[in-house]
Design a protein around this motif. Structure first.
Motif, PDB file in Angstrom:
ATOM      1  N   ASP A  86       0.861  -1.189   0.000  1.00 28.02           N
ATOM      2  CA  ASP A  86       0.000   0.000   0.000  1.00 28.02           C
ATOM      3  C   ASP A  86       0.898   1.239   0.000  1.00 28.02           C
ATOM      4  O   ASP A  86       2.107   1.140  -0.117  1.00 28.02           O
ATOM      5  N   ARG A  87       0.315   2.367   0.130  1.00 31.04           N
ATOM      6  CA  ARG A  87       1.108   3.595   0.086  1.00 31.04           C
ATOM      7  C   ARG A  87       1.563   4.025   1.474  1.00 31.04           C
ATOM      8  O   ARG A  87       1.913   5.168   1.686  1.00 31.04           O
ATOM      9  N   GLY A  88       1.583   3.096   2.387  1.00 37.50           N
ATOM     10  CA  GLY A  88       1.989   3.403   3.746  1.00 37.50           C
ATOM     11  C   GLY A  88       3.488   3.611   3.864  1.00 37.50           C
ATOM     12  O   GLY A  88       4.241   3.452   2.909  1.00 37.50           O
ATOM     13  N   PRO A  89       3.912   3.945   5.070  1.00 38.16           N
ATOM     14  CA  PRO A  89       5.336   4.184   5.309  1.00 38.16           C
ATOM     15  C   PRO A  89       6.120   2.882   5.287  1.00 38.16           C
ATOM     16  O   PRO A  89       5.565   1.793   5.340  1.00 38.16           O
ATOM     17  N   GLY A  90       7.416   3.011   5.229  1.00 40.24           N
ATOM     18  CA  GLY A  90       8.281   1.840   5.298  1.00 40.24           C
ATOM     19  C   GLY A  90       8.644   1.318   3.926  1.00 40.24           C
ATOM     20  O   GLY A  90       7.999   1.619   2.929  1.00 40.24           O
ATOM     21  N   THR A  91       9.675   0.534   3.897  1.00 46.62           N
ATOM     22  CA  THR A  91      10.136  -0.069   2.656  1.00 46.62           C
ATOM     23  C   THR A  91       9.792  -1.551   2.606  1.00 46.62           C
ATOM     24  O   THR A  91       9.769  -2.138   1.545  1.00 46.62           O
ATOM     25  N   VAL A  92       9.538  -2.125   3.768  1.00 44.34           N
ATOM     26  CA  VAL A  92       9.214  -3.544   3.839  1.00 44.34           C
ATOM     27  C   VAL A  92       8.056  -3.725   4.819  1.00 44.34           C
ATOM     28  O   VAL A  92       7.903  -2.939   5.767  1.00 44.34           O
ATOM     29  N   GLN A  93       7.245  -4.716   4.543  1.00 44.63           N
ATOM     30  CA  GLN A  93       6.087  -4.983   5.388  1.00 44.63           C
ATOM     31  C   GLN A  93       6.188  -6.391   5.958  1.00 44.63           C
ATOM     32  O   GLN A  93       6.519  -7.342   5.237  1.00 44.63           O
ATOM     33  N   LEU A  94       5.893  -6.514   7.238  1.00 44.66           N
ATOM     34  CA  LEU A  94       5.746  -7.828   7.851  1.00 44.66           C
ATOM     35  C   LEU A  94       4.316  -8.258   7.578  1.00 44.66           C
ATOM     36  O   LEU A  94       3.368  -7.617   8.029  1.00 44.66           O
ATOM     37  N   TYR A  95       4.157  -9.326   6.822  1.00 43.84           N
ATOM     38  CA  TYR A  95       2.826  -9.812   6.467  1.00 43.84           C
ATOM     39  C   TYR A  95       2.329 -10.896   7.406  1.00 43.84           C
ATOM     40  O   TYR A  95       1.129 -10.985   7.672  1.00 43.84           O
ATOM     41  N   VAL A  96       3.235 -11.734   7.883  1.00 41.06           N
ATOM     42  CA  VAL A  96       2.844 -12.884   8.694  1.00 41.06           C
ATOM     43  C   VAL A  96       3.903 -13.113   9.762  1.00 41.06           C
ATOM     44  O   VAL A  96       5.102 -13.077   9.455  1.00 41.06           O
ATOM     45  N   LEU A  97       3.455 -13.343  10.980  1.00 43.89           N
ATOM     46  CA  LEU A  97       4.309 -13.887  12.024  1.00 43.89           C
ATOM     47  C   LEU A  97       3.389 -14.634  12.980  1.00 43.89           C
ATOM     48  O   LEU A  97       2.612 -14.010  13.707  1.00 43.89           O
TER      49      LEU A  97
END
Length: 168
Positions: A86-97
């Motif tokens: 999405d257009r949110g902040p950050g360069t990487v997203q944690l999708y699952v843990l």
């Protein structure tokens, strides 16, 4: 290796074990947040197996990092990160843990997080609310709520972000 648990990169042969962990974690964590019809669907594990097979073999997921935690030869945790969609902040997203209940507090969750997120990178994730255990875990690892919320599948989620420059 943490407390007899080893974290490693996931391989396609892990997909069914990953699905079982994923579904067991959802059933124990999201009961009361996610409709029972979803959690108790007899095809839930099969659908998650298909998801993990794709995540580990399909080129669309080539930029993702996927790891498993194993204890005594059994997969007990899973994690996946990838580019922010999405257009949110950050360069990487944690999708699952996800980690099986008996392994919370063992260090395996932290090891999984470290396996899929570089501490030097900004990161973002969405966490179900309420989910105080997960929220406390992410705060411990430098994430903070940024005030953004959404409802996904009837579940309220809050976005948390971490600046890699200030992460411990």
């Amino acid at each position: 290796m943490t407390g007899g648990t080893e974290v490693r990169r996931a391989v396609p042969g892990d997909a069914s074990a990953m699905a079982r962990v994923h579904v067991a974690s959802w059933r124990s964590t999201y009961r009361g947040l996610v409709p029972d019809v979803v959690l108790d669907d007899p095809d839930f594990v099969a659908r998650r197996t298909d998801f993990w097979t794709a995540a580990l073999t399909d080129e669309r997921f080539a930029a993702n990092r996927v790891a498993v935690a194993e204890h005594a030869g059994d997969v007990v945790g899973v994690a996946m990160s990838g580019p922010v969609t999405d257009r949110g902040p950050g360069t990487v997203q944690l999708y699952v843990l996800y980690l099986l209940d008996g392994h919370h507090g063992s260090g395996a969750g932290s090891a999984l997080l470290d396996a899929v997120l570089d501490s030097g990178s900004d990161a973002v994730l969405w966490v179900a609310d309420p989910n105080p255990r997960a929220q406390a875990f992410y705060r411990k690892h430098g994430f903070a709520f940024d005030g953004t919320e959404q409802v996904d599948g009837g579940v309220r989620e809050r976005r948390m972000t971490r600046s890699g420059r200030s992460a411990a």
